[in-house]
Design an enzyme around this catalytic site. Structure first.
Site, PDB file in Angstrom:
ATOM      1  CE  LYS A 152      -1.704   1.840   3.880  1.00  0.00           C
ATOM      2  NZ  LYS A 152      -1.444   3.454   3.863  1.00  0.00           N
ATOM      3  CG  ASN A 153       2.103   2.998   3.740  1.00  0.00           C
ATOM      4  OD1 ASN A 153       0.847   3.379   3.299  1.00  0.00           O
ATOM      5  ND2 ASN A 153       2.350   2.540   4.577  1.00  0.00           N
ATOM      6  CG  ASP A 203       2.489   1.296   9.787  1.00  0.00           C
ATOM      7  OD1 ASP A 203       2.291   2.376  10.489  1.00  0.00           O
ATOM      8  OD2 ASP A 203       3.158   1.314   8.517  1.00  0.00           O
ATOM      9  NE  ARG A 230       0.110  10.903   9.636  1.00  0.00           N
ATOM     10  CZ  ARG A 230      -0.351   9.876   8.936  1.00  0.00           C
ATOM     11  NH1 ARG A 230      -1.720   9.480   8.860  1.00  0.00           N
ATOM     12  NH2 ARG A 230       0.392   8.955   8.278  1.00  0.00           N
ATOM     13  N   PRO A 231       2.371  17.131  10.845  1.00  0.00           N
ATOM     14  CG  PRO A 231       3.928  18.087  11.754  1.00  0.00           C
ATOM     15  CD  PRO A 231       2.874  16.932  12.149  1.00  0.00           C
ATOM     16  CB  ILE A 232       3.376  18.335   5.202  1.00  0.00           C
ATOM     17  CG1 ILE A 232       2.565  19.470   5.092  1.00  0.00           C
ATOM     18  CG2 ILE A 232       2.495  17.164   5.293  1.00  0.00           C
ATOM     19  CD1 ILE A 232       1.974  19.600   3.415  1.00  0.00           C
ATOM     20  NE  ARG A 277      -7.640   5.557   4.075  1.00  0.00           N
ATOM     21  CZ  ARG A 277      -6.553   6.141   4.662  1.00  0.00           C
ATOM     22  NH1 ARG A 277      -7.016   6.465   5.980  1.00  0.00           N
ATOM     23  NH2 ARG A 277      -5.337   6.452   4.260  1.00  0.00           N
ATOM     24  CB  CYS A 287      -4.556   6.560   9.691  1.00  0.00           C
ATOM     25  SG  CYS A 287      -5.204   5.549   9.009  1.00  0.00           S
ATOM     26  NE  ARG A 334       0.540  11.885   6.394  1.00  0.00           N
ATOM     27  CZ  ARG A 334       0.360  13.242   6.945  1.00  0.00           C
ATOM     28  NH1 ARG A 334      -0.912  13.811   6.851  1.00  0.00           N
ATOM     29  NH2 ARG A 334       1.397  13.831   7.309  1.00  0.00           N
TER      30      ARG A 334
HETATM   31  N1  EPU Z   1       6.746  14.402  10.709  1.00  0.00           N
HETATM   32  C1  EPU Z   1       6.957  15.909  10.821  1.00  0.00           C
HETATM   33  N2  EPU Z   1       6.986  16.711   9.814  1.00  0.00           N
HETATM   34  C2  EPU Z   1       6.892  16.302   8.526  1.00  0.00           C
HETATM   35  C3  EPU Z   1       6.720  14.836   8.161  1.00  0.00           C
HETATM   36  C4  EPU Z   1       6.772  13.984   9.215  1.00  0.00           C
HETATM   37  O1  EPU Z   1       6.790  16.349  12.006  1.00  0.00           O
HETATM   38  O2  EPU Z   1       7.264  17.022   7.524  1.00  0.00           O
HETATM   39  C5  EPU Z   1       6.552  13.486  11.732  1.00  0.00           C
HETATM   40  C6  EPU Z   1       5.046  12.816  11.777  1.00  0.00           C
HETATM   41  O3  EPU Z   1       4.184  13.831  12.322  1.00  0.00           O
HETATM   42  C7  EPU Z   1       5.302  11.688  12.539  1.00  0.00           C
HETATM   43  C8  EPU Z   1       6.597  11.448  12.040  1.00  0.00           C
HETATM   44  O4  EPU Z   1       7.351  12.608  11.489  1.00  0.00           O
HETATM   45  O5  EPU Z   1       5.287  11.966  13.720  1.00  0.00           O
HETATM   46  C9  EPU Z   1       6.920  10.120  10.961  1.00  0.00           C
HETATM   47  O6  EPU Z   1       6.277  10.489   9.916  1.00  0.00           O
HETATM   48  P1  EPU Z   1       6.622  10.045   8.520  1.00  0.00           P
HETATM   49  O7  EPU Z   1       6.380  11.154   7.476  1.00  0.00           O
HETATM   50  O8  EPU Z   1       7.541   9.202   8.498  1.00  0.00           O
HETATM   51  O9  EPU Z   1       5.153   9.141   8.380  1.00  0.00           O
HETATM   52  P2  EPU Z   1       4.272   9.344   6.933  1.00  0.00           P
HETATM   53  O10 EPU Z   1       4.887   9.373   5.763  1.00  0.00           O
HETATM   54  O11 EPU Z   1       3.018  10.310   7.183  1.00  0.00           O
HETATM   55  C10 EPU Z   1       4.297   6.878   6.338  1.00  0.00           C
HETATM   56  C11 EPU Z   1       3.055   5.841   6.256  1.00  0.00           C
HETATM   57  C12 EPU Z   1       2.694   5.227   7.571  1.00  0.00           C
HETATM   58  C13 EPU Z   1       3.697   5.038   8.500  1.00  0.00           C
HETATM   59  C14 EPU Z   1       4.724   5.861   8.700  1.00  0.00           C
HETATM   60  C15 EPU Z   1       6.117   5.576   9.334  1.00  0.00           C
HETATM   61  C16 EPU Z   1       2.123   6.327   4.133  1.00  0.00           C
HETATM   62  C17 EPU Z   1       0.980   6.893   3.152  1.00  0.00           C
HETATM   63  N3  EPU Z   1       2.048   6.297   5.380  1.00  0.00           N
HETATM   64  O12 EPU Z   1       3.553   7.997   7.178  1.00  0.00           O
HETATM   65  O13 EPU Z   1       1.848   4.202   7.246  1.00  0.00           O
HETATM   66  O14 EPU Z   1       3.192   4.520   9.770  1.00  0.00           O
HETATM   67  O15 EPU Z   1       5.350   6.289   7.177  1.00  0.00           O
HETATM   68  O16 EPU Z   1       6.661   4.377   8.908  1.00  0.00           O
HETATM   69  O17 EPU Z   1       3.224   5.910   3.539  1.00  0.00           O
HETATM   70  C18 EPU Z   1      -0.143   2.901   7.804  1.00  0.00           C
HETATM   71  O18 EPU Z   1      -0.005   2.199   6.736  1.00  0.00           O
HETATM   72  O19 EPU Z   1      -1.019   2.673   8.631  1.00  0.00           O
HETATM   73  C19 EPU Z   1       0.717   4.131   7.872  1.00  0.00           C
HETATM   74  C20 EPU Z   1       0.098   5.199   8.899  1.00  0.00           C
END
Ligand code: EPU
Length: 414
Positions: free
Chosen positions: A21-22, A304, A120-122, A395, A115, A91
Protein backbone atom coordinates in the site's frame (compact mmCIF):
# COMPACT_ATOMS: atom_id res chain seq x y z
CA UNK A 1 -19.90 -0.95 7.13
CA UNK A 2 -19.18 -3.59 9.75
CA UNK A 3 -17.27 -6.80 10.02
CA UNK A 4 -19.13 -9.58 11.82
CA UNK A 5 -16.59 -12.11 13.05
CA UNK A 6 -17.22 -15.42 14.81
CA UNK A 7 -14.14 -16.33 16.84
CA UNK A 8 -12.09 -19.38 15.84
CA UNK A 9 -8.83 -20.05 17.66
CA UNK A 10 -7.72 -22.68 15.15
CA UNK A 11 -7.29 -20.74 11.97
CA UNK A 12 -4.46 -21.92 9.73
CA UNK A 13 -3.29 -22.11 6.13
CA UNK A 14 -1.64 -19.77 3.69
CA UNK A 15 -2.37 -16.44 2.01
CA UNK A 16 -0.67 -14.55 -0.80
CA UNK A 17 0.93 -11.24 0.15
CA UNK A 18 -0.49 -8.26 -1.78
CA UNK A 19 1.47 -5.36 -3.25
CA UNK A 20 2.59 -2.68 -0.82
CA UNK A 21 0.00 0.00 0.00
CA UNK A 22 2.55 2.56 1.08
CA UNK A 23 4.63 2.03 -2.07
CA UNK A 24 1.57 2.13 -4.32
CA UNK A 25 0.18 5.35 -2.86
CA UNK A 26 3.48 7.06 -3.70
CA UNK A 27 4.29 5.37 -7.01
CA UNK A 28 0.85 6.09 -8.51
CA UNK A 29 1.11 9.90 -8.05
CA UNK A 30 4.80 9.68 -9.07
CA UNK A 31 3.67 8.27 -12.43
CA UNK A 32 2.64 11.76 -13.54
CA UNK A 33 6.36 12.53 -13.91
CA UNK A 34 6.49 10.30 -17.00
CA UNK A 35 5.83 11.74 -20.43
CA UNK A 36 4.04 8.61 -21.57
CA UNK A 37 2.28 5.47 -20.34
CA UNK A 38 3.27 3.83 -17.06
CA UNK A 39 2.34 0.22 -16.38
CA UNK A 40 2.35 -0.85 -12.74
CA UNK A 41 2.06 -4.47 -11.65
CA UNK A 42 1.20 -6.00 -8.27
CA UNK A 43 -0.91 -2.94 -7.43
CA UNK A 44 -3.16 -3.76 -4.46
CA UNK A 45 -6.87 -3.30 -5.18
CA UNK A 46 -7.59 -1.25 -2.06
CA UNK A 47 -9.67 1.86 -1.42
CA UNK A 48 -6.66 4.21 -1.32
CA UNK A 49 -5.63 3.06 -4.82
CA UNK A 50 -9.20 3.49 -6.10
CA UNK A 51 -9.21 7.02 -4.66
CA UNK A 52 -5.94 7.90 -6.42
CA UNK A 53 -7.37 6.50 -9.67
CA UNK A 54 -10.39 8.82 -9.32
CA UNK A 55 -8.05 11.80 -8.82
CA UNK A 56 -5.92 10.84 -11.84
CA UNK A 57 -9.04 10.53 -14.03
CA UNK A 58 -10.27 13.92 -12.84
CA UNK A 59 -7.01 15.63 -13.81
CA UNK A 60 -6.78 14.10 -17.27
CA UNK A 61 -5.33 10.58 -17.19
CA UNK A 62 -6.69 7.51 -18.92
CA UNK A 63 -6.70 4.57 -16.54
CA UNK A 64 -7.06 0.85 -16.91
CA UNK A 65 -7.00 -1.25 -13.73
CA UNK A 66 -7.57 -5.00 -13.86
CA UNK A 67 -5.90 -8.04 -12.26
CA UNK A 68 -3.65 -5.79 -10.15
CA UNK A 69 -2.17 -4.18 -13.28
CA UNK A 70 -2.63 -0.41 -13.45
CA UNK A 71 -2.05 1.45 -16.70
CA UNK A 72 -1.75 5.24 -16.44
CA UNK A 73 -1.68 7.26 -19.68
CA UNK A 74 -1.76 11.06 -19.96
CA UNK A 75 -4.35 12.74 -22.19
CA UNK A 76 -3.24 15.77 -24.21
CA UNK A 77 -4.56 18.12 -21.51
CA UNK A 78 -3.60 17.58 -17.87
CA UNK A 79 -4.49 20.01 -15.11
CA UNK A 80 -2.21 20.73 -12.18
CA UNK A 81 -5.17 22.07 -10.15
CA UNK A 82 -6.30 19.18 -7.99
CA UNK A 83 -9.50 20.43 -6.39
CA UNK A 84 -11.16 17.04 -5.91
CA UNK A 85 -12.60 16.19 -2.47
CA UNK A 86 -10.97 12.77 -2.94
CA UNK A 87 -7.60 14.34 -1.99
CA UNK A 88 -8.64 14.59 1.65
CA UNK A 89 -9.44 10.87 1.83
CA UNK A 90 -5.83 9.73 2.06
CA UNK A 91 -2.35 10.81 3.03
CA UNK A 92 -0.68 9.62 -0.18
CA UNK A 93 -2.38 12.35 -2.22
CA UNK A 94 0.33 14.73 -0.96
CA UNK A 95 2.78 12.98 -3.29
CA UNK A 96 1.11 14.86 -6.16
CA UNK A 97 2.89 17.93 -4.71
CA UNK A 98 6.38 16.59 -5.29
CA UNK A 99 5.38 14.90 -8.54
CA UNK A 100 3.77 17.98 -10.17
CA UNK A 101 6.54 20.27 -8.88
CA UNK A 102 9.02 17.90 -10.52
CA UNK A 103 6.94 17.62 -13.70
CA UNK A 104 5.84 21.21 -14.44
CA UNK A 105 7.03 23.17 -11.39
CA UNK A 106 3.53 24.04 -10.18
CA UNK A 107 0.55 22.56 -8.40
CA UNK A 108 -2.56 23.62 -6.50
CA UNK A 109 -3.97 20.86 -4.31
CA UNK A 110 -6.53 20.45 -1.56
CA UNK A 111 -5.26 19.54 1.91
CA UNK A 112 -4.47 15.82 2.23
CA UNK A 113 -6.01 13.42 4.77
CA UNK A 114 -4.99 10.04 6.18
CA UNK A 115 -5.47 8.07 9.40
CA UNK A 116 -5.91 10.20 12.50
CA UNK A 117 -2.72 9.27 14.33
CA UNK A 118 -2.29 12.66 16.01
CA UNK A 119 -0.73 15.84 14.65
CA UNK A 120 0.88 15.05 11.26
CA UNK A 121 2.57 18.19 9.94
CA UNK A 122 4.28 18.35 6.52
CA UNK A 123 6.86 21.02 7.40
CA UNK A 124 9.85 18.88 6.26
CA UNK A 125 8.22 18.36 2.84
CA UNK A 126 7.57 22.08 2.43
CA UNK A 127 11.01 23.15 3.69
CA UNK A 128 12.57 20.78 1.15
CA UNK A 129 10.44 22.15 -1.70
CA UNK A 130 11.39 25.70 -0.67
CA UNK A 131 15.10 24.87 -0.63
CA UNK A 132 14.74 23.55 -4.17
CA UNK A 133 13.23 26.89 -5.21
CA UNK A 134 9.45 26.56 -4.76
CA UNK A 135 7.24 29.34 -3.42
CA UNK A 136 4.42 28.14 -1.19
CA UNK A 137 1.04 29.71 -0.54
CA UNK A 138 -1.19 28.13 2.08
CA UNK A 139 -4.95 28.65 2.02
CA UNK A 140 -7.45 27.21 4.51
CA UNK A 141 -8.54 24.37 2.17
CA UNK A 142 -5.62 24.06 -0.26
CA UNK A 143 -1.98 24.76 -0.90
CA UNK A 144 -0.23 26.07 -4.00
CA UNK A 145 3.41 25.51 -4.93
CA UNK A 146 5.22 27.19 -7.79
CA UNK A 147 8.82 27.49 -8.94
CA UNK A 148 10.47 29.32 -11.84
CA UNK A 149 13.28 26.83 -11.70
CA UNK A 150 14.11 23.97 -9.35
CA UNK A 151 17.78 23.77 -8.47
CA UNK A 152 19.58 20.87 -6.79
CA UNK A 153 20.69 21.60 -3.23
CA UNK A 154 21.53 19.99 0.15
CA UNK A 155 18.51 19.16 2.31
CA UNK A 156 18.74 17.70 5.82
CA UNK A 157 15.47 16.37 7.17
CA UNK A 158 14.61 17.14 10.81
CA UNK A 159 13.38 13.53 11.16
CA UNK A 160 13.74 10.54 8.80
CA UNK A 161 10.22 11.05 7.51
CA UNK A 162 8.96 8.54 4.94
CA UNK A 163 6.66 11.08 3.29
CA UNK A 164 9.19 13.91 3.18
CA UNK A 165 11.97 11.68 1.79
CA UNK A 166 9.73 10.49 -1.04
CA UNK A 167 8.15 13.87 -1.79
CA UNK A 168 11.54 15.60 -2.02
CA UNK A 169 12.89 12.84 -4.29
CA UNK A 170 9.91 13.41 -6.61
CA UNK A 171 10.41 17.18 -6.64
CA UNK A 172 14.14 17.10 -7.37
CA UNK A 173 14.33 14.23 -9.84
CA UNK A 174 14.19 16.66 -12.79
CA UNK A 175 15.77 19.64 -10.99
CA UNK A 176 18.89 21.31 -12.34
CA UNK A 177 21.96 19.69 -10.83
CA UNK A 178 22.47 17.46 -7.80
CA UNK A 179 20.30 17.22 -4.68
CA UNK A 180 21.66 15.56 -1.55
CA UNK A 181 18.97 14.52 0.96
CA UNK A 182 20.39 13.74 4.42
CA UNK A 183 18.76 11.99 7.40
CA UNK A 184 16.48 10.14 4.96
CA UNK A 185 13.98 7.48 5.89
CA UNK A 186 15.28 4.01 4.98
CA UNK A 187 11.97 2.14 4.75
CA UNK A 188 11.69 -0.45 1.93
CA UNK A 189 8.97 1.73 0.36
CA UNK A 190 11.58 4.46 -0.22
CA UNK A 191 13.73 1.96 -2.12
CA UNK A 192 10.68 0.87 -4.12
CA UNK A 193 9.72 4.42 -5.12
CA UNK A 194 13.37 5.19 -5.96
CA UNK A 195 13.65 2.08 -8.11
CA UNK A 196 10.46 3.07 -9.91
CA UNK A 197 11.90 6.52 -10.63
CA UNK A 198 15.11 4.89 -11.87
CA UNK A 199 13.04 2.67 -14.20
CA UNK A 200 11.68 5.94 -15.68
CA UNK A 201 15.22 7.23 -16.22
CA UNK A 202 16.04 9.01 -12.94
CA UNK A 203 19.56 9.03 -11.53
CA UNK A 204 19.45 8.17 -7.83
CA UNK A 205 22.06 6.77 -5.44
CA UNK A 206 21.93 5.75 -1.79
CA UNK A 207 18.41 4.33 -1.63
CA UNK A 208 17.93 2.54 1.69
CA UNK A 209 20.68 4.58 3.37
CA UNK A 210 20.70 7.83 5.37
CA UNK A 211 21.80 9.90 2.37
CA UNK A 212 20.13 9.90 -1.03
CA UNK A 213 21.79 11.64 -3.97
CA UNK A 214 19.66 12.64 -6.93
CA UNK A 215 21.21 13.89 -10.15
CA UNK A 216 18.55 15.83 -12.06
CA UNK A 217 17.61 14.51 -15.52
CA UNK A 218 15.82 16.30 -18.38
CA UNK A 219 12.97 13.85 -18.91
CA UNK A 220 11.39 10.74 -17.51
CA UNK A 221 9.75 8.17 -19.74
CA UNK A 222 7.03 5.61 -19.14
CA UNK A 223 8.00 2.21 -17.78
CA UNK A 224 6.72 -1.20 -16.70
CA UNK A 225 7.30 -1.66 -12.98
CA UNK A 226 6.31 -4.25 -10.36
CA UNK A 227 5.52 -2.92 -6.88
CA UNK A 228 7.11 -4.72 -3.92
CA UNK A 229 5.09 -6.82 -1.47
CA UNK A 230 3.33 -5.26 1.53
CA UNK A 231 5.45 -5.98 4.61
CA UNK A 232 2.78 -4.65 6.97
CA UNK A 233 0.04 -6.84 5.48
CA UNK A 234 2.46 -9.80 5.73
CA UNK A 235 3.25 -8.89 9.34
CA UNK A 236 -0.47 -8.70 10.19
CA UNK A 237 -1.09 -12.29 9.02
CA UNK A 238 2.13 -13.54 10.65
CA UNK A 239 1.06 -12.11 14.01
CA UNK A 240 -2.27 -13.88 13.48
CA UNK A 241 -0.22 -17.08 13.04
CA UNK A 242 1.43 -16.41 16.40
CA UNK A 243 -2.01 -16.05 18.00
CA UNK A 244 -3.72 -19.08 16.55
CA UNK A 245 -3.76 -22.61 17.95
CA UNK A 246 -3.89 -23.97 14.37
CA UNK A 247 -0.96 -25.53 12.52
CA UNK A 248 0.49 -22.14 11.49
CA UNK A 249 -0.04 -19.40 8.95
CA UNK A 250 2.13 -19.00 5.87
CA UNK A 251 2.47 -15.74 3.96
CA UNK A 252 3.55 -16.43 0.39
CA UNK A 253 5.23 -13.96 -1.95
CA UNK A 254 6.61 -11.75 0.81
CA UNK A 255 10.06 -10.22 1.39
CA UNK A 256 11.57 -11.79 4.56
CA UNK A 257 14.50 -9.32 4.45
CA UNK A 258 12.04 -6.47 5.11
CA UNK A 259 10.43 -8.21 8.08
CA UNK A 260 13.57 -8.85 10.16
CA UNK A 261 12.51 -6.92 13.28
CA UNK A 262 9.19 -8.78 13.48
CA UNK A 263 10.78 -12.17 12.74
CA UNK A 264 13.42 -11.65 15.46
CA UNK A 265 10.82 -10.60 18.00
CA UNK A 266 8.52 -13.55 17.28
CA UNK A 267 11.51 -15.93 17.47
CA UNK A 268 12.68 -14.41 20.76
CA UNK A 269 9.30 -14.85 22.43
CA UNK A 270 9.17 -18.51 21.36
CA UNK A 271 7.24 -18.77 18.09
CA UNK A 272 8.29 -21.33 15.52
CA UNK A 273 9.24 -19.62 12.26
CA UNK A 274 10.15 -21.13 8.93
CA UNK A 275 11.66 -18.69 6.45
CA UNK A 276 11.91 -19.44 2.73
CA UNK A 277 13.09 -17.17 -0.05
CA UNK A 278 9.69 -15.50 -0.43
CA UNK A 279 7.56 -17.32 2.17
CA UNK A 280 7.32 -17.13 5.95
CA UNK A 281 5.39 -19.49 8.24
CA UNK A 282 4.64 -18.63 11.86
CA UNK A 283 3.36 -21.16 14.33
CA UNK A 284 2.53 -20.50 17.95
CA UNK A 285 4.48 -22.46 20.56
CA UNK A 286 3.25 -22.45 24.12
CA UNK A 287 4.08 -20.72 26.34
CA UNK A 288 5.22 -17.48 24.68
CA UNK A 289 7.38 -15.03 26.64
CA UNK A 290 6.34 -11.41 27.38
CA UNK A 291 8.12 -8.71 25.39
CA UNK A 292 8.99 -5.05 25.39
CA UNK A 293 9.25 -3.13 22.10
CA UNK A 294 9.83 0.44 21.02
CA UNK A 295 8.58 1.44 17.58
CA UNK A 296 11.02 3.55 15.53
CA UNK A 297 12.00 4.24 11.91
CA UNK A 298 13.13 1.27 9.78
CA UNK A 299 14.97 -1.04 10.40
CA UNK A 300 13.60 -0.89 13.97
CA UNK A 301 10.19 -2.28 14.89
CA UNK A 302 7.52 -0.61 12.67
CA UNK A 303 4.85 1.60 14.22
CA UNK A 304 2.37 0.00 11.81
CA UNK A 305 2.60 -3.37 13.62
CA UNK A 306 2.51 -2.15 17.22
CA UNK A 307 -1.28 -2.30 17.55
CA UNK A 308 -1.38 -5.93 16.36
CA UNK A 309 1.38 -6.86 18.80
CA UNK A 310 -0.73 -5.48 21.66
CA UNK A 311 -3.29 -8.21 20.91
CA UNK A 312 -0.60 -10.90 20.96
CA UNK A 313 0.54 -9.55 24.35
CA UNK A 314 -2.92 -10.28 25.83
CA UNK A 315 -2.24 -13.99 25.29
CA UNK A 316 1.09 -14.07 27.12
CA UNK A 317 1.63 -14.60 30.86
CA UNK A 318 3.47 -11.61 32.42
CA UNK A 319 3.69 -7.93 31.53
CA UNK A 320 4.49 -6.79 27.97
CA UNK A 321 5.09 -3.19 26.95
CA UNK A 322 4.91 -1.29 23.66
CA UNK A 323 6.37 2.19 23.38
CA UNK A 324 5.26 4.26 20.39
CA UNK A 325 7.73 6.92 19.24
CA UNK A 326 6.46 7.88 15.77
CA UNK A 327 2.86 9.07 16.16
CA UNK A 328 1.19 10.82 19.11
CA UNK A 329 -2.15 8.99 18.78
CA UNK A 330 -1.50 5.38 17.84
CA UNK A 331 -3.48 3.83 20.68
CA UNK A 332 -7.10 4.60 19.76
CA UNK A 333 -7.68 0.83 19.53
CA UNK A 334 -6.98 0.40 23.26
CA UNK A 335 -10.44 1.48 24.50
CA UNK A 336 -11.97 -1.01 22.04
CA UNK A 337 -9.69 -3.86 23.17
CA UNK A 338 -10.60 -2.96 26.76
CA UNK A 339 -14.28 -3.45 25.84
CA UNK A 340 -13.24 -6.95 24.75
CA UNK A 341 -11.67 -7.60 28.16
CA UNK A 342 -8.03 -6.73 27.43
CA UNK A 343 -5.92 -5.72 30.41
CA UNK A 344 -4.12 -2.72 28.87
CA UNK A 345 -3.00 0.44 30.59
CA UNK A 346 -1.84 3.51 28.65
CA UNK A 347 1.00 5.40 30.32
CA UNK A 348 2.14 8.31 28.17
CA UNK A 349 3.74 6.89 25.02
CA UNK A 350 3.70 3.32 26.37
CA UNK A 351 1.02 0.69 26.78
CA UNK A 352 1.43 -2.07 29.36
CA UNK A 353 -0.41 -5.29 28.65
CA UNK A 354 -1.16 -8.32 30.85
CA UNK A 355 -2.63 -11.69 29.93
CA UNK A 356 -6.40 -11.45 29.51
CA UNK A 357 -9.30 -13.55 28.24
CA UNK A 358 -10.84 -11.71 25.31
CA UNK A 359 -14.59 -11.74 24.82
CA UNK A 360 -16.76 -10.80 21.86
CA UNK A 361 -18.09 -7.23 21.84
CA UNK A 362 -19.40 -4.39 19.67
CA UNK A 363 -16.36 -2.24 18.86
CA UNK A 364 -15.36 0.51 16.47
CA UNK A 365 -12.28 0.86 14.28
CA UNK A 366 -10.65 4.29 14.30
CA UNK A 367 -7.66 3.74 12.02
CA UNK A 368 -6.33 1.18 9.54
CA UNK A 369 -3.95 -0.79 11.76
CA UNK A 370 -6.19 -0.43 14.79
CA UNK A 371 -8.92 -2.09 12.72
CA UNK A 372 -6.57 -4.98 11.91
CA UNK A 373 -5.78 -5.43 15.59
CA UNK A 374 -9.51 -5.70 16.39
CA UNK A 375 -9.87 -8.48 13.79
CA UNK A 376 -7.05 -10.44 15.45
CA UNK A 377 -8.71 -9.96 18.84
CA UNK A 378 -12.11 -11.03 17.48
CA UNK A 379 -10.58 -14.28 16.20
CA UNK A 380 -9.58 -15.18 19.78
CA UNK A 381 -13.05 -14.93 21.32
CA UNK A 382 -15.78 -17.55 21.76
CA UNK A 383 -18.55 -15.32 20.44
CA UNK A 384 -19.48 -12.92 17.65
CA UNK A 385 -17.71 -9.53 17.44
CA UNK A 386 -19.04 -6.56 15.46
CA UNK A 387 -16.38 -4.11 14.24
CA UNK A 388 -17.95 -0.86 13.08
CA UNK A 389 -16.42 1.72 10.67
CA UNK A 390 -14.48 -1.01 8.87
CA UNK A 391 -14.07 1.32 5.88
CA UNK A 392 -10.79 2.38 7.49
CA UNK A 393 -9.45 -1.16 7.04
CA UNK A 394 -10.61 -1.45 3.43
CA UNK A 395 -8.45 1.58 2.62
CA UNK A 396 -5.33 -0.52 2.99
CA UNK A 397 -5.91 -4.30 3.10
CA UNK A 398 -6.68 -6.16 -0.10
CA UNK A 399 -9.52 -8.72 -0.07
CA UNK A 400 -9.43 -9.22 3.73
CA UNK A 401 -12.70 -11.23 3.85
CA UNK A 402 -11.48 -13.63 1.17
CA UNK A 403 -8.05 -14.07 2.78
CA UNK A 404 -9.29 -14.48 6.35
CA UNK A 405 -12.08 -16.87 5.25
CA UNK A 406 -9.52 -19.01 3.45
CA UNK A 407 -7.71 -19.35 6.79
CA UNK A 408 -10.92 -20.60 8.42
CA UNK A 409 -12.25 -17.41 10.02
CA UNK A 410 -16.01 -16.85 9.85
CA UNK A 411 -16.07 -13.19 8.73
CA UNK A 412 -18.74 -11.19 6.92
CA UNK A 413 -18.87 -7.62 5.65
CA UNK A 414 -22.30 -6.09 6.31
N1 EPU B 1 6.69 14.53 10.61
C1 EPU B 1 6.87 15.88 10.86
N2 EPU B 1 6.99 16.72 9.78
C2 EPU B 1 6.94 16.27 8.51
C3 EPU B 1 6.78 14.89 8.27
C4 EPU B 1 6.64 14.04 9.34
O1 EPU B 1 6.90 16.31 12.01
O2 EPU B 1 7.09 17.08 7.59
C5 EPU B 1 6.53 13.62 11.76
C6 EPU B 1 5.13 12.98 11.74
O3 EPU B 1 4.19 13.82 12.37
C7 EPU B 1 5.36 11.70 12.48
C8 EPU B 1 6.78 11.32 12.08
O4 EPU B 1 7.39 12.52 11.60
O5 EPU B 1 5.30 11.94 13.85
C9 EPU B 1 6.87 10.24 11.02
O6 EPU B 1 6.14 10.61 9.87
P1 EPU B 1 6.47 10.05 8.42
O7 EPU B 1 6.51 11.20 7.50
O8 EPU B 1 7.62 9.12 8.47
O9 EPU B 1 5.18 9.19 8.14
P2 EPU B 1 4.16 9.34 6.96
O10 EPU B 1 4.88 9.51 5.67
O11 EPU B 1 3.08 10.29 7.32
C10 EPU B 1 4.20 6.80 6.39
C11 EPU B 1 3.16 5.75 6.20
C12 EPU B 1 2.60 5.36 7.55
C13 EPU B 1 3.73 4.85 8.43
C14 EPU B 1 4.81 5.93 8.54
C15 EPU B 1 6.03 5.48 9.33
C16 EPU B 1 2.25 6.28 4.06
C17 EPU B 1 1.11 6.78 3.25
N3 EPU B 1 2.09 6.27 5.36
O12 EPU B 1 3.51 7.89 6.98
O13 EPU B 1 1.70 4.30 7.32
O14 EPU B 1 3.24 4.55 9.71
O15 EPU B 1 5.24 6.31 7.23
O16 EPU B 1 6.57 4.32 8.79
O17 EPU B 1 3.24 5.85 3.51
C18 EPU B 1 -0.15 2.94 7.77
O18 EPU B 1 0.14 2.31 6.74
O19 EPU B 1 -1.03 2.55 8.59
C19 EPU B 1 0.56 4.18 8.05
C20 EPU B 1 0.14 5.05 8.96
Amino acid sequence: MKFVIKGNKNIEGSIKNSGSKNSAVAIIPASVLAKDEVILRNVPDIQDVQTLIKILKEIGYRINFADNILKIKPNKKITHRIKSDEVSRLRGSYYFMGAFLGKIRKIVIKNCGGCNLGYRPINFHLEGFQKLGARIKKHPQEISLKAKILKGTDITLGFPSVGATINIMLACVKAKGRTIIKNCAQEPEIIDVGNFLKAMGAKIDGLGSETIIVEGVKKLTGCDYTITSDRIEAGTYLILGALSDGSGITVKGCSPQYLQSLIELLQNIGCEIIIGETDITVKKNNPLKPFSITTAPYPAFPTDLGQMMSVLATQIEGKSAIKETIFSNRFSHVTELQKMGADIVVKGKTINIQKSKLKAAMVKAYDLRGAASLILAAALTDGVTYIDNIEVLLRGYERPVEKLSSLGLDIKLV
